[in-house]
Design a protein around this motif. Structure first.
Motif, PDB file in Angstrom:
ATOM      1  N   UNK A 180       0.866  -1.180   0.000  1.00 14.38           N
ATOM      2  CA  UNK A 180       0.000   0.000   0.000  1.00 14.38           C
ATOM      3  C   UNK A 180       0.904   1.232   0.000  1.00 14.38           C
ATOM      4  N   UNK A 181       0.475   2.285  -0.684  1.00 16.49           N
ATOM      5  CA  UNK A 181       1.336   3.457  -0.840  1.00 16.49           C
ATOM      6  C   UNK A 181       0.602   4.739  -0.467  1.00 16.49           C
ATOM      7  N   UNK A 182       1.389   5.766  -0.243  1.00 14.53           N
ATOM      8  CA  UNK A 182       0.831   7.080   0.052  1.00 14.53           C
ATOM      9  C   UNK A 182       0.669   7.868  -1.252  1.00 14.53           C
ATOM     10  N   UNK A 183      -0.201   8.870  -1.270  1.00 11.83           N
ATOM     11  CA  UNK A 183      -0.416   9.672  -2.475  1.00 11.83           C
ATOM     12  C   UNK A 183       0.617  10.787  -2.615  1.00 11.83           C
ATOM     13  N   UNK A 184       1.858  10.382  -2.696  1.00  9.82           N
ATOM     14  CA  UNK A 184       2.936  11.373  -2.719  1.00  9.82           C
ATOM     15  C   UNK A 184       4.146  10.748  -3.397  1.00  9.82           C
ATOM     16  N   UNK A 185       4.677  11.418  -4.397  1.00  9.84           N
ATOM     17  CA  UNK A 185       5.815  10.871  -5.153  1.00  9.84           C
ATOM     18  C   UNK A 185       7.117  11.171  -4.430  1.00  9.84           C
ATOM     19  N   UNK A 186       7.257  10.590  -3.248  1.00  9.96           N
ATOM     20  CA  UNK A 186       8.460  10.805  -2.468  1.00  9.96           C
ATOM     21  C   UNK A 186       9.288   9.545  -2.347  1.00  9.96           C
ATOM     22  N   UNK A 187      10.098   9.493  -1.320  1.00 13.08           N
ATOM     23  CA  UNK A 187      11.036   8.389  -1.145  1.00 13.08           C
ATOM     24  C   UNK A 187      10.321   7.069  -0.879  1.00 13.08           C
ATOM     25  N   UNK A 188       9.216   7.087  -0.150  1.00 18.10           N
ATOM     26  CA  UNK A 188       8.514   5.839   0.154  1.00 18.10           C
ATOM     27  C   UNK A 188       7.913   5.223  -1.099  1.00 18.10           C
ATOM     28  N   UNK A 189       7.260   6.033  -1.925  1.00 19.62           N
ATOM     29  CA  UNK A 189       6.735   5.518  -3.191  1.00 19.62           C
ATOM     30  C   UNK A 189       7.878   5.040  -4.074  1.00 19.62           C
ATOM     31  N   UNK A 190       8.972   5.786  -4.084  1.00 15.15           N
ATOM     32  CA  UNK A 190      10.139   5.373  -4.863  1.00 15.15           C
ATOM     33  C   UNK A 190      10.668   4.025  -4.426  1.00 15.15           C
ATOM     34  N   UNK A 191      10.655   3.762  -3.120  1.00 16.68           N
ATOM     35  CA  UNK A 191      11.074   2.463  -2.605  1.00 16.68           C
ATOM     36  C   UNK A 191      10.171   1.342  -3.113  1.00 16.68           C
ATOM     37  N   UNK A 192       8.874   1.608  -3.158  1.00 25.45           N
ATOM     38  CA  UNK A 192       7.934   0.597  -3.648  1.00 25.45           C
ATOM     39  C   UNK A 192       8.159   0.335  -5.136  1.00 25.45           C
ATOM     40  N   UNK A 193       8.346   1.380  -5.911  1.00 22.44           N
ATOM     41  CA  UNK A 193       8.536   1.208  -7.350  1.00 22.44           C
ATOM     42  C   UNK A 193       9.857   0.523  -7.675  1.00 22.44           C
ATOM     43  N   UNK A 194      10.826   0.632  -6.809  1.00 23.47           N
ATOM     44  CA  UNK A 194      12.085  -0.090  -7.005  1.00 23.47           C
ATOM     45  C   UNK A 194      11.965  -1.550  -6.591  1.00 23.47           C
ATOM     46  N   UNK A 195      11.052  -1.843  -5.662  1.00 24.91           N
ATOM     47  CA  UNK A 195      10.956  -3.193  -5.110  1.00 24.91           C
ATOM     48  C   UNK A 195       9.982  -4.088  -5.865  1.00 24.91           C
TER      49      UNK A 195
END
Length: 259
Positions: free
Chosen positions: A123-138
Motif C-alpha cells: 500500500x502506498x501514500x499519495x505522494x511521489x516521495x522516497x517511500x513511493x520510490x522504494x515501492x517502485x524499485x521493489x
C-alpha cells in the motif's frame, strides 16, 4: 519467489488501501501466502489489520535501523502477515540521507523474506516521495486505482512519467492495469472517461483497463471502520463480489492457477 505488487496512484482518497486490503484478504482465502507492507504514514491498512505500531518493529525501523530485519518487522495477525506503517514515516523525505541506496530499503528488506510468500502487496501514500520510490524499485507490478470522472484521472500521465523514471532502474516494473473503483455504471458524465480516455491512457502506458469494475458500497466503509475484512463483514455486497472478480482477473493475467 513472491510476486510483488504495489497499489499506487499519486491522488489521495482513490482506493489504494481498500484495494490492498481486499486483494490481501482474498488471496489469503485462496490459500496463497501473502505479506502486506503498509508504506502510508496514515496507517489505514495497518489499522484494519489490527497491527501494533508501538513497542514493535515497523517499516520505520526496517528503513532507519540497520540491525532490524524484515522478519523482525512482520506481524502475524488474524487478517494475514503485515509489516506495519508508522506515523514517523511522514518524516522519511527529510530524514533519509541522500545516497544511492535511498530508494532500495524496501527492496533489500523484501529480498530477505520473499521466498516465504507467494504475493507481497504494498500500500502506498499519495505522494511521489522516497517511500513511493522504494515501492517502485521493489515491485514488479503496479495496479493504479482510478475513479471514472475528470478529477479521478487527473495526473495519471504524470504518474506514468514517474513510473518510467523508475523503470530505467527497475526493468521488471510494469503497470498491471488501471482499476476503475467507486463505479456507478455508465453515466453520461463518465461515459467518455470510461470508453475513450481511460483506454487511450492505458494504451499509451502499455497496460490495460481491468475489465472488472469495483462498485461502491457503504458496507466497505463500515467494514474498515470496524477494522474488519469486507469478506468477513459483508461477503455478498457488491464491493466484495467485485474484488473477488478482480483477484480472478489478476491471477489469469499472471497465468497463476488458483490453489
Amino acid at each position: 519467489m513472491a510476486i510483488k505488487i504495489g497499489i499506487a496512484n499519486r491522488k489521495g482518497g482513490i482506493g489504494k488501501s481498500t484495494t490492498t486490503l481486499a486483494l490481501a484478504a482474498d488471496l489469503k482465502s485462496r490459500g496463497f501466502r501473502v505479506l502486506t507492507i503498509d508504506t502510508d504514514p496514515q496507517r489505514n491498512t495497518t489499522n484494519v489489520f489490527q497491527a501494533e505500531t508501538d513497542g514493535v518493529a515497523t517499516l520505520y525501523d526496517l528503513i532507519f535501523s540497520a540491525d532490524v530485519t524484515a522478519e523482525q518487522c512482520i506481524q502475524h495477525t488474524e487478517y494475514g502477515d503485515i509489516i506495519a506503517s508508522d506515523q514517523n514515516l511522514q518524516l522519511a523525505d527529510t530524514e533519509i540521507k541522500p545516497s544511492p541506496k535511498m530508494y532500495k530499503y524496501i527492496q533489500k528488506g523484501i529480498a530477505q523474506i520473499e521466498d516465504n510468500y507467494d504475493f507481497i502487496l504494498c500500500d502506498t501514500q499519495p505522494h511521489a516521495g522516497i517511500l513511493l520510490g522504494n515501492v517502485l524499485m521493489a515491485c514488479e507490478y503496479v495496479i493504479t486505482p482510478v475513479t471514472c470522472d475528470a478529477f479521478g484521472i487527473q495526473g495519471i500521465m504524470d504518474f506514468y512519467e514517474t513510473i518510467k523514471e523508475y523503470q530505467e532502474e527497475n526493468s521488471n516494473l510494469k503497470i498491471l492495469g488501471l482499476l476503475i473503483i467507486k463505479y456507478k455504471g455508465k453515466q453520461n458524465l463518465t461515459k467518455e472517461v470510461e470508453d475513450q480516455l481511460l483506454p487511450s491512457y492505458a494504451k499509451e502506458m502499455n497496460t490495460k483497463v481491468f475489465s472488472t469494475r469495483i462498485r461502491e458500497s457503504v458496507k466497505c466503509q463500515e467494514a474498515q471502520t470496524l477494522r474488519m475484512s469486507i469478506f468477513d463483514y459483508a461477503p455478498s455486497c457488491t464491493t466484495a463480489i467485485d474484488y473477488k472478480e478482480l483477484t480472478e482477473e489478476i491471477l489469469n493475467d499472471l497465468n497463476i492457477e488458483g490453489k
